[in-house]
Design a protein around this motif. Sequence first.
Motif, PDB file in Angstrom:
ATOM      1  N   GLU A  94     -51.656 -44.991 -53.337  1.00  0.00           N
ATOM      2  CA  GLU A  94     -51.885 -44.633 -51.922  1.00  0.00           C
ATOM      3  C   GLU A  94     -50.781 -45.212 -51.045  1.00  0.00           C
ATOM      4  OE1 GLU A  94     -53.321 -43.003 -48.571  1.00  0.00           O
ATOM      5  OE2 GLU A  94     -54.352 -42.705 -50.470  1.00  0.00           O
ATOM      6  N   ALA A  95     -50.374 -46.451 -51.306  1.00  0.00           N
ATOM      7  CA  ALA A  95     -49.293 -47.072 -50.530  1.00  0.00           C
ATOM      8  C   ALA A  95     -47.981 -46.309 -50.738  1.00  0.00           C
ATOM      9  CB  ALA A  95     -49.128 -48.538 -50.926  1.00  0.00           C
ATOM     10  N   HIS A  96     -47.698 -45.927 -51.965  1.00  0.00           N
ATOM     11  CA  HIS A  96     -46.497 -45.136 -52.228  1.00  0.00           C
ATOM     12  C   HIS A  96     -46.570 -43.804 -51.497  1.00  0.00           C
ATOM     13  CE1 HIS A  96     -45.461 -47.982 -55.402  1.00  0.00           C
ATOM     14  NE2 HIS A  96     -44.290 -47.380 -55.470  1.00  0.00           N
ATOM     15  N   PHE A  97     -47.706 -43.151 -51.567  1.00  0.00           N
ATOM     16  CA  PHE A  97     -47.880 -41.861 -50.902  1.00  0.00           C
ATOM     17  C   PHE A  97     -47.624 -41.969 -49.407  1.00  0.00           C
ATOM     18  CE2 PHE A  97     -51.072 -38.981 -48.821  1.00  0.00           C
ATOM     19  CZ  PHE A  97     -50.310 -37.825 -48.926  1.00  0.00           C
ATOM     20  N   SER A  98     -48.189 -42.974 -48.772  1.00  0.00           N
ATOM     21  CA  SER A  98     -48.003 -43.146 -47.331  1.00  0.00           C
ATOM     22  C   SER A  98     -46.529 -43.318 -46.982  1.00  0.00           C
ATOM     23  CB  SER A  98     -48.794 -44.355 -46.825  1.00  0.00           C
ATOM     24  OG  SER A  98     -50.168 -44.135 -46.988  1.00  0.00           O
ATOM     25  N   THR A  99     -45.835 -44.145 -47.742  1.00  0.00           N
ATOM     26  CA  THR A  99     -44.410 -44.376 -47.496  1.00  0.00           C
ATOM     27  C   THR A  99     -43.601 -43.107 -47.722  1.00  0.00           C
ATOM     28  OG1 THR A  99     -44.541 -46.716 -48.055  1.00  0.00           O
ATOM     29  CG2 THR A  99     -42.379 -45.675 -48.255  1.00  0.00           C
ATOM     30  N   LEU A 100     -43.812 -42.449 -48.844  1.00  0.00           N
ATOM     31  CA  LEU A 100     -43.027 -41.262 -49.175  1.00  0.00           C
ATOM     32  C   LEU A 100     -43.293 -40.130 -48.192  1.00  0.00           C
ATOM     33  CD1 LEU A 100     -43.362 -41.331 -53.067  1.00  0.00           C
ATOM     34  CD2 LEU A 100     -41.543 -42.287 -51.635  1.00  0.00           C
ATOM     35  N   ARG A 101     -44.536 -39.979 -47.803  1.00  0.00           N
ATOM     36  CA  ARG A 101     -44.886 -38.936 -46.824  1.00  0.00           C
ATOM     37  C   ARG A 101     -44.171 -39.194 -45.496  1.00  0.00           C
ATOM     38  NH1 ARG A 101     -51.048 -37.563 -44.782  1.00  0.00           N
ATOM     39  NH2 ARG A 101     -50.502 -35.702 -43.610  1.00  0.00           N
ATOM     40  N   ALA A 102     -44.187 -40.440 -45.034  1.00  0.00           N
ATOM     41  CA  ALA A 102     -43.536 -40.781 -43.771  1.00  0.00           C
ATOM     42  C   ALA A 102     -42.020 -40.607 -43.866  1.00  0.00           C
ATOM     43  CB  ALA A 102     -43.879 -42.212 -43.373  1.00  0.00           C
ATOM     44  N   MET A 103     -41.431 -41.065 -44.961  1.00  0.00           N
ATOM     45  CA  MET A 103     -39.982 -40.961 -45.110  1.00  0.00           C
ATOM     46  C   MET A 103     -39.528 -39.508 -45.192  1.00  0.00           C
ATOM     47  SD  MET A 103     -38.700 -43.949 -44.902  1.00  0.00           S
ATOM     48  CE  MET A 103     -37.045 -43.614 -45.477  1.00  0.00           C
ATOM     49  N   PRO A 110     -40.826 -32.688 -44.315  1.00  0.00           N
ATOM     50  CA  PRO A 110     -42.209 -33.150 -44.483  1.00  0.00           C
ATOM     51  C   PRO A 110     -42.916 -32.443 -45.635  1.00  0.00           C
ATOM     52  CG  PRO A 110     -42.045 -31.679 -42.611  1.00  0.00           C
ATOM     53  CD  PRO A 110     -40.638 -31.916 -43.098  1.00  0.00           C
ATOM     54  N   LEU A 111     -43.898 -33.135 -46.189  1.00  0.00           N
ATOM     55  CA  LEU A 111     -44.718 -32.531 -47.234  1.00  0.00           C
ATOM     56  C   LEU A 111     -45.558 -31.420 -46.613  1.00  0.00           C
ATOM     57  CD1 LEU A 111     -46.042 -35.711 -49.082  1.00  0.00           C
ATOM     58  CD2 LEU A 111     -44.059 -34.309 -49.657  1.00  0.00           C
ATOM     59  N   SER A 112     -45.758 -30.366 -47.355  1.00  0.00           N
ATOM     60  CA  SER A 112     -46.621 -29.281 -46.877  1.00  0.00           C
ATOM     61  C   SER A 112     -48.073 -29.742 -46.936  1.00  0.00           C
ATOM     62  CB  SER A 112     -46.433 -28.033 -47.751  1.00  0.00           C
ATOM     63  OG  SER A 112     -46.977 -28.259 -49.047  1.00  0.00           O
ATOM     64  N   ASP A 113     -48.929 -29.057 -46.217  1.00  0.00           N
ATOM     65  CA  ASP A 113     -50.362 -29.381 -46.263  1.00  0.00           C
ATOM     66  C   ASP A 113     -50.889 -29.285 -47.696  1.00  0.00           C
ATOM     67  OD1 ASP A 113     -50.387 -29.786 -43.533  1.00  0.00           O
ATOM     68  OD2 ASP A 113     -51.232 -27.819 -43.062  1.00  0.00           O
ATOM     69  N   LYS A 114     -50.401 -28.306 -48.428  1.00  0.00           N
ATOM     70  CA  LYS A 114     -50.820 -28.119 -49.824  1.00  0.00           C
ATOM     71  C   LYS A 114     -50.414 -29.332 -50.672  1.00  0.00           C
ATOM     72  CE  LYS A 114     -49.980 -24.972 -53.681  1.00  0.00           C
ATOM     73  NZ  LYS A 114     -49.257 -23.774 -54.127  1.00  0.00           N
ATOM     74  N   GLU A 115     -49.201 -29.839 -50.468  1.00  0.00           N
ATOM     75  CA  GLU A 115     -48.738 -31.014 -51.208  1.00  0.00           C
ATOM     76  C   GLU A 115     -49.545 -32.253 -50.845  1.00  0.00           C
ATOM     77  OE1 GLU A 115     -44.152 -31.180 -52.013  1.00  0.00           O
ATOM     78  OE2 GLU A 115     -44.493 -30.252 -50.045  1.00  0.00           O
ATOM     79  N   VAL A 116     -49.842 -32.415 -49.558  1.00  0.00           N
ATOM     80  CA  VAL A 116     -50.631 -33.571 -49.112  1.00  0.00           C
ATOM     81  C   VAL A 116     -51.993 -33.563 -49.787  1.00  0.00           C
ATOM     82  CG1 VAL A 116     -51.788 -34.627 -47.122  1.00  0.00           C
ATOM     83  CG2 VAL A 116     -49.418 -33.852 -46.912  1.00  0.00           C
ATOM     84  N   LYS A 117     -52.647 -32.417 -49.799  1.00  0.00           N
ATOM     85  CA  LYS A 117     -53.971 -32.321 -50.423  1.00  0.00           C
ATOM     86  C   LYS A 117     -53.894 -32.589 -51.921  1.00  0.00           C
ATOM     87  CE  LYS A 117     -55.864 -29.271 -46.957  1.00  0.00           C
ATOM     88  NZ  LYS A 117     -56.256 -27.911 -46.598  1.00  0.00           N
ATOM     89  N   ALA A 118     -52.851 -32.079 -52.562  1.00  0.00           N
ATOM     90  CA  ALA A 118     -52.690 -32.304 -54.004  1.00  0.00           C
ATOM     91  C   ALA A 118     -52.456 -33.789 -54.289  1.00  0.00           C
ATOM     92  CB  ALA A 118     -51.543 -31.454 -54.539  1.00  0.00           C
ATOM     93  N   CYS A 119     -51.649 -34.452 -53.476  1.00  0.00           N
ATOM     94  CA  CYS A 119     -51.404 -35.886 -53.645  1.00  0.00           C
ATOM     95  C   CYS A 119     -52.700 -36.674 -53.486  1.00  0.00           C
ATOM     96  CB  CYS A 119     -50.362 -36.378 -52.643  1.00  0.00           C
ATOM     97  SG  CYS A 119     -48.674 -35.807 -52.978  1.00  0.00           S
ATOM     98  N   GLN A 120     -53.494 -36.304 -52.505  1.00  0.00           N
ATOM     99  CA  GLN A 120     -54.774 -36.989 -52.286  1.00  0.00           C
ATOM    100  C   GLN A 120     -55.708 -36.794 -53.473  1.00  0.00           C
ATOM    101  OE1 GLN A 120     -55.637 -35.151 -48.495  1.00  0.00           O
ATOM    102  NE2 GLN A 120     -54.859 -36.923 -47.358  1.00  0.00           N
ATOM    103  N   LEU A 121     -55.671 -35.620 -54.089  1.00  0.00           N
ATOM    104  CA  LEU A 121     -56.498 -35.375 -55.278  1.00  0.00           C
ATOM    105  C   LEU A 121     -56.030 -36.221 -56.459  1.00  0.00           C
ATOM    106  CD1 LEU A 121     -57.004 -31.514 -55.054  1.00  0.00           C
ATOM    107  CD2 LEU A 121     -58.744 -33.297 -54.739  1.00  0.00           C
ATOM    108  N   VAL A 122     -54.722 -36.381 -56.627  1.00  0.00           N
ATOM    109  CA  VAL A 122     -54.195 -37.229 -57.710  1.00  0.00           C
ATOM    110  C   VAL A 122     -54.642 -38.675 -57.494  1.00  0.00           C
ATOM    111  CG1 VAL A 122     -52.047 -38.244 -58.608  1.00  0.00           C
ATOM    112  CG2 VAL A 122     -52.267 -35.771 -58.378  1.00  0.00           C
ATOM    113  N   ILE A 123     -54.584 -39.135 -56.255  1.00  0.00           N
ATOM    114  CA  ILE A 123     -55.014 -40.503 -55.946  1.00  0.00           C
ATOM    115  C   ILE A 123     -56.508 -40.657 -56.217  1.00  0.00           C
ATOM    116  CG2 ILE A 123     -55.309 -42.196 -54.093  1.00  0.00           C
ATOM    117  CD1 ILE A 123     -52.683 -40.930 -52.884  1.00  0.00           C
ATOM    118  N   ARG A 124     -57.293 -39.672 -55.799  1.00  0.00           N
ATOM    119  CA  ARG A 124     -58.742 -39.716 -56.033  1.00  0.00           C
ATOM    120  C   ARG A 124     -59.048 -39.717 -57.534  1.00  0.00           C
ATOM    121  NH1 ARG A 124     -61.092 -35.087 -53.206  1.00  0.00           N
ATOM    122  NH2 ARG A 124     -60.278 -36.201 -51.415  1.00  0.00           N
ATOM    123  N   HIS A 125     -58.295 -38.910 -58.275  1.00  0.00           N
ATOM    124  CA  HIS A 125     -58.477 -38.871 -59.733  1.00  0.00           C
ATOM    125  C   HIS A 125     -58.195 -40.235 -60.348  1.00  0.00           C
ATOM    126  CE1 HIS A 125     -57.195 -38.137 -63.922  1.00  0.00           C
ATOM    127  NE2 HIS A 125     -58.202 -37.276 -63.913  1.00  0.00           N
TER     128      HIS A 125
END
Length: 151
Positions: A94-103, A110-125
């Motif tokens: 999650e920390a990596h995701f936040s940094t990479l998304r911001a950078m 920027p990451l697309s909405d689809k990519e953001v949702k997919a990243c959140q699913l990987v983190i949840r998994h």
Amino acid sequence: MTSHGLVPTAGRVPAARRRAEPDIVSPAGERISASAARKLSNAVPRSSRNARASRWSSYALWCATYNWAEDEPNSVLSSLSDLGDRGHPASSIEAHFSTLRAMRAIQGEPLSDKEVKACQLVIRHRAGEGADDPLVEPGPLQADAIWTNCA
């Protein structure tokens, strides 16, 4: 003539302040003053800046190692999934995701909405994997072994 609060007395016009440093232009083309950029940078603790720099460096190295462009669609998703495969906990991912998304947003990619949702699913998994891992000490997200053997 007298001063009425914000209006200066006649003959005493305030001098225009000159900025010693040129404005900063971000990779996305946005401009801010050097003074504002310095204050924003100093508002973030050095340890946080170092952690973010480390996460971005790790991502850049991953991209170079596996032949992904840093701004390529799904590169962040794939990198986060690899972190999970290597055993990093969901909180770290999650920390990596936040940094990479911001950078990526700062860089104008920027990451697309689809990519953001997919990243959140990987983190949840990954969080679910950690909760089900029998080698991890039982915690708030993992059932105690006593209860799982009662079936």
